[in-house]
Design a protein around this motif. Structure first.
Motif, mmCIF file in Angstrom:
data_model
loop_
_atom_site.group_PDB
_atom_site.id
_atom_site.type_symbol
_atom_site.label_atom_id
_atom_site.label_comp_id
_atom_site.label_asym_id
_atom_site.label_seq_id
_atom_site.Cartn_x
_atom_site.Cartn_y
_atom_site.Cartn_z
ATOM 1 N N GLY A 172 0.807 -1.211 0.000
ATOM 2 C CA GLY A 172 0.000 0.000 0.000
ATOM 3 C C GLY A 172 0.841 1.262 0.000
ATOM 4 O O GLY A 172 0.621 2.175 -0.803
ATOM 5 N N LEU A 173 1.834 1.307 0.884
ATOM 6 C CA LEU A 173 2.686 2.494 0.977
ATOM 7 C C LEU A 173 3.524 2.673 -0.280
ATOM 8 O O LEU A 173 3.714 3.795 -0.763
ATOM 9 C CB LEU A 173 3.586 2.389 2.205
ATOM 10 N N GLY A 174 4.050 1.564 -0.818
ATOM 11 C CA GLY A 174 4.825 1.659 -2.045
ATOM 12 C C GLY A 174 3.984 2.112 -3.223
ATOM 13 O O GLY A 174 4.427 2.930 -4.040
ATOM 14 N N THR A 175 2.769 1.612 -3.316
ATOM 15 C CA THR A 175 1.871 2.006 -4.399
ATOM 16 C C THR A 175 1.515 3.483 -4.304
ATOM 17 O O THR A 175 1.494 4.200 -5.309
ATOM 18 C CB THR A 175 0.585 1.158 -4.361
ATOM 19 N N ILE A 176 1.263 3.964 -3.101
ATOM 20 C CA ILE A 176 0.929 5.380 -2.915
ATOM 21 C C ILE A 176 2.105 6.266 -3.311
ATOM 22 O O ILE A 176 1.939 7.281 -4.001
ATOM 23 C CB ILE A 176 0.507 5.639 -1.460
ATOM 24 N N GLY A 177 3.311 5.895 -2.872
ATOM 25 C CA GLY A 177 4.486 6.693 -3.220
ATOM 26 C C GLY A 177 4.732 6.739 -4.715
ATOM 27 O O GLY A 177 5.021 7.802 -5.286
ATOM 28 N N PHE A 178 4.621 5.579 -5.361
ATOM 29 C CA PHE A 178 4.826 5.513 -6.806
ATOM 30 C C PHE A 178 3.763 6.322 -7.542
ATOM 31 O O PHE A 178 4.065 7.097 -8.457
ATOM 32 C CB PHE A 178 4.787 4.052 -7.252
ATOM 33 N N ALA A 179 2.508 6.169 -7.135
ATOM 34 C CA ALA A 179 1.410 6.864 -7.804
ATOM 35 C C ALA A 179 1.436 8.364 -7.528
ATOM 36 O O ALA A 179 1.007 9.157 -8.377
ATOM 37 C CB ALA A 179 0.072 6.278 -7.352
ATOM 38 N N ALA A 180 1.934 8.774 -6.357
ATOM 39 C CA ALA A 180 1.984 10.200 -6.027
ATOM 40 C C ALA A 180 2.875 10.955 -7.006
ATOM 41 O O ALA A 180 2.504 12.016 -7.516
ATOM 42 C CB ALA A 180 2.484 10.389 -4.596
ATOM 43 N N VAL A 181 4.048 10.394 -7.273
ATOM 44 C CA VAL A 181 4.953 11.027 -8.235
ATOM 45 C C VAL A 181 4.393 10.897 -9.648
ATOM 46 O O VAL A 181 4.421 11.841 -10.436
ATOM 47 C CB VAL A 181 6.355 10.400 -8.144
#
Length: 227
Positions: free
Chosen positions: A140-149
């Motif tokens: 979840g955290l990795g997906t959010i970070g990737f999608a944020a950028v």
């Protein structure tokens, strides 16, 4: 619910409603992610045994590739008939538009991961479900970070003709820390004797990256879209 939250919710609901009707982006992204896993499975699984530590890397490669494909189309519908221009002229906070787009992409990738994670666990005999909460936190955290950028860059390149080429060129160098943290944290959980302390450290690193990336994206989204 605040006005900011209402706008973000409406943008996300609009994207998900359109996608639920067409399923175009979901099916394309899912097919691409599954194909990526299957190709790597043929290369890294021999005699029913996978190469050590391959599952974590392949899982995150599939997520990154699928996420790039989804991000490249996140503002595609708004390009037609000046919908994006009309959206930006609306009397709402522009960062709320960014948050709504981000939530829509995260929801889409979560649906893809719901299929890809069990597939990787099956093909590579990986214990991704031994610690489901920790694994879900990393994903979840990795997906959010990737999608944020990615959402910010997709907005920047929405008017560029070569946006499909430029997006991965800009996205991957910036999100390398997120991908590395996701891979190493997942690999720590997949060891014969899981290193929970190391997995927790990488999870904390992902929290840091998410806070930094989302803050910078909210700060720069309005100037980027204005230009």
């Amino acid at each position: 619910m605040s006005r900011f939250s209402q706008v973000a919710w409406l943008v996300m609901r609009k994207d998900l409603t359109v996608e639920a009707r067409s399923r175009e982006l979901l099916l394309t992204t899912l097919f691409f992610a599954v194909s990526t896993v299957l190709v790597f499975a043929f290369g890294f699984v021999r005699d029913g045994r996978a190469v050590e530590d391959a599952a974590a890397g392949i899982l995150w490669i599939a997520i990154a590739f699928a996420g790039t494909l989804a991000l490249g189309r996140t503002f595609e519908r708004e390009r037609y008939h000046d919908v994006l221009h009309a959206l930006l002229l609306a009397p709402v906070d522009r960062p709320a538009i960014y948050v709504g787009k981000l939530l829509g992409i995260v929801a889409l990738l979560a649906a893809v991961e719901a299929v890809v994670v069990p597939l990787v666990a099956l093909l590579f005999q990986a214990g991704l479900f031994r610690y489901p909460l920790r694994a879900a936190a990393l994903l979840g955290l990795g997906t959010i970070g990737f999608a944020a950028v990615g959402t910010l860059f997709a907005a920047m390149l929405v008017r560029a003709r070569s946006r499909d080429v430029l997006l991965p060129v800009l996205l991957y160098p910036i999100t390398i820390p997120v991908i590395i943290a996701g891979v190493r944290g997942t690999a720590a959980l997949l060891q014969p004797e899981p290193d929970l302390a190391m997995a927790g450290a990488w999870t904390g690193m992902l929290v840091f990256f998410d806070v930094v990336f989302i803050t910078l994206s909210l700060w720069t989204f309005e100037p980027v879209m204005t230009e």
